[in-house]
Design an enzyme around this catalytic site. Structure first.
Site, PDB file in Angstrom:
ATOM      1  CG  ASP A  66      -2.060   0.981   1.091  1.00 44.91           C
ATOM      2  OD1 ASP A  66      -3.212   0.525   0.911  1.00 44.91           O
ATOM      3  OD2 ASP A  66      -1.810   2.206   1.152  1.00 44.91           O
ATOM      4  CB  ILE A  67       0.742   4.341  -2.051  1.00 44.29           C
ATOM      5  CG1 ILE A  67       1.801   5.281  -2.580  1.00 44.29           C
ATOM      6  CG2 ILE A  67      -0.534   5.105  -1.680  1.00 44.29           C
ATOM      7  CD1 ILE A  67       1.453   5.909  -3.927  1.00 44.29           C
ATOM      8  CG  ASN A  79     -12.867  -0.920   3.434  1.00 40.21           C
ATOM      9  OD1 ASN A  79     -13.399  -1.319   4.459  1.00 40.21           O
ATOM     10  ND2 ASN A  79     -11.684  -0.319   3.430  1.00 40.21           N
ATOM     11  CD  GLU A 129     -10.181   6.793   0.364  1.00 43.99           C
ATOM     12  OE1 GLU A 129      -9.012   6.665  -0.025  1.00 43.99           O
ATOM     13  OE2 GLU A 129     -10.545   7.577   1.256  1.00 43.99           O
ATOM     14  CB  VAL A 130      -9.182   1.953  -5.150  1.00 40.86           C
ATOM     15  CG1 VAL A 130      -8.769   1.525  -6.553  1.00 40.86           C
ATOM     16  CG2 VAL A 130      -8.199   2.990  -4.600  1.00 40.86           C
ATOM     17  CG  HIS A 190      -8.611  -2.779  -2.623  1.00 40.27           C
ATOM     18  ND1 HIS A 190      -9.547  -2.124  -3.390  1.00 40.27           N
ATOM     19  CD2 HIS A 190      -8.541  -2.087  -1.466  1.00 40.27           C
ATOM     20  CE1 HIS A 190     -10.004  -1.078  -2.729  1.00 40.27           C
ATOM     21  NE2 HIS A 190      -9.418  -1.037  -1.552  1.00 40.27           N
ATOM     22  CG  HIS A 209      -6.843  -3.063   2.897  1.00 35.73           C
ATOM     23  ND1 HIS A 209      -6.137  -1.888   2.749  1.00 35.73           N
ATOM     24  CD2 HIS A 209      -8.071  -2.821   2.359  1.00 35.73           C
ATOM     25  CE1 HIS A 209      -6.900  -0.972   2.151  1.00 35.73           C
ATOM     26  NE2 HIS A 209      -8.083  -1.517   1.913  1.00 35.73           N
TER      27      HIS A 209
HETATM   28  P1  5GP Z   1      -9.914   1.365   0.323  1.00 30.72           P
HETATM   29  O1  5GP Z   1     -10.194   2.536   1.210  1.00 30.72           O
HETATM   30  O2  5GP Z   1     -10.524   1.548  -1.062  1.00 30.72           O
HETATM   31  O3  5GP Z   1     -10.275   0.064   0.961  1.00 30.72           O
HETATM   32  O4  5GP Z   1      -8.344   1.315   0.167  1.00 30.72           O
HETATM   33  C1  5GP Z   1      -7.631   1.883  -0.892  1.00 30.72           C
HETATM   34  C2  5GP Z   1      -6.162   1.761  -0.559  1.00 30.72           C
HETATM   35  O5  5GP Z   1      -5.410   1.996  -1.732  1.00 30.72           O
HETATM   36  C3  5GP Z   1      -5.667   2.772   0.491  1.00 30.72           C
HETATM   37  O6  5GP Z   1      -5.110   2.063   1.597  1.00 30.72           O
HETATM   38  C4  5GP Z   1      -4.630   3.595  -0.274  1.00 30.72           C
HETATM   39  O7  5GP Z   1      -3.532   3.979   0.520  1.00 30.72           O
HETATM   40  C5  5GP Z   1      -4.229   2.665  -1.392  1.00 30.72           C
HETATM   41  N1  5GP Z   1      -3.777   3.345  -2.603  1.00 30.72           N
HETATM   42  C6  5GP Z   1      -4.386   4.386  -3.230  1.00 30.72           C
HETATM   43  N2  5GP Z   1      -3.695   4.730  -4.330  1.00 30.72           N
HETATM   44  C7  5GP Z   1      -2.633   3.889  -4.404  1.00 30.72           C
HETATM   45  C8  5GP Z   1      -1.557   3.765  -5.340  1.00 30.72           C
HETATM   46  O8  5GP Z   1      -1.439   4.484  -6.320  1.00 30.72           O
HETATM   47  N3  5GP Z   1      -0.655   2.784  -5.084  1.00 30.72           N
HETATM   48  C9  5GP Z   1      -0.761   1.952  -4.006  1.00 30.72           C
HETATM   49  N4  5GP Z   1       0.175   1.029  -3.858  1.00 30.72           N
HETATM   50  N5  5GP Z   1      -1.758   2.051  -3.105  1.00 30.72           N
HETATM   51  C10 5GP Z   1      -2.687   3.007  -3.318  1.00 30.72           C
END
Ligand code: 5GP
Length: 125
Positions: free
Chosen positions: A39-40, A97, A105-106, A110, A112
């Site tokens: 994760d970034i 999520n 958010e994405v 995915h 985690h």
């Molecule tokens: P969500 O909130 O959708 O469950 O998690 C999205 C995750 O994607 C977050 O933990 C965020 O830090 C990670 N993320 C967002 N953009 C990028 C990216 O460009 N590269 C990587 N490696 N992780 C990302």
């Protein structure tokens, strides 16, 4: 900004761009149907994301439309990542999520993988 997971898959999302090689990632594992990368913005010493290579928004979307081969590959990839990064030996947490209320958010499925520290209660009340 959390996404509406009931919308059709949007292939301009960041993980789709990573899968197409348009954005870099720190790969942990790549299999036929799955990719795992750090994760970034890690929220724990171990914070890896595992994604299917196919175009799926959420777990329910994936489980409804993916082939048995994709389902098996993704499930095994998550376990393999947990072992590879040393999370398995210490204890770890998986989190996926889905949708606005969960803070997704994405809009590409995915999971985690968190570990490397005590992880606290399952949810904040
Ligand atoms: P969500 O909130 O959708 O469950 O998690 C999205 C995750 O994607 C977050 O933990 C965020 O830090 C990670 N993320 C967002 N953009 C990028 C990216 O460009 N590269 C990587 N490696 N992780 C990302």
């Amino acid at each position: 900004m959390p996404i509406d997971h009931t919308q059709p898959y949007d292939d301009s999302n960041i993980f789709a761009r990573i899968l197409r090689g348009e954005l870099p990632n720190k790969t942990v594992l790549e299999t036929e149907h799955s990719l795992a990368f750090h994760d970034i913005n890690p929220l724990a010493p171990i914070h890896v994301l595992v994604i299917p290579k196919g175009a799926y928004v959420s777990w329910d979307d994936f489980s409804a439309r993916a082939s048995d081969a994709e389902l098996a590959d993704f499930s095994r990839a998550i376990g393999e990542v947990a072992r590879q990064v040393g999370a398995s030996a210490q204890g770890y947490r998986l989190l996926a999520n889905a949708g606005k209320r969960a803070g997704q958010e994405v809009p590409h499925l995915h999971v985690h993988v968190f570990g490397g520290q005590p992880l606290g209660p399952m949810l904040a009340r």
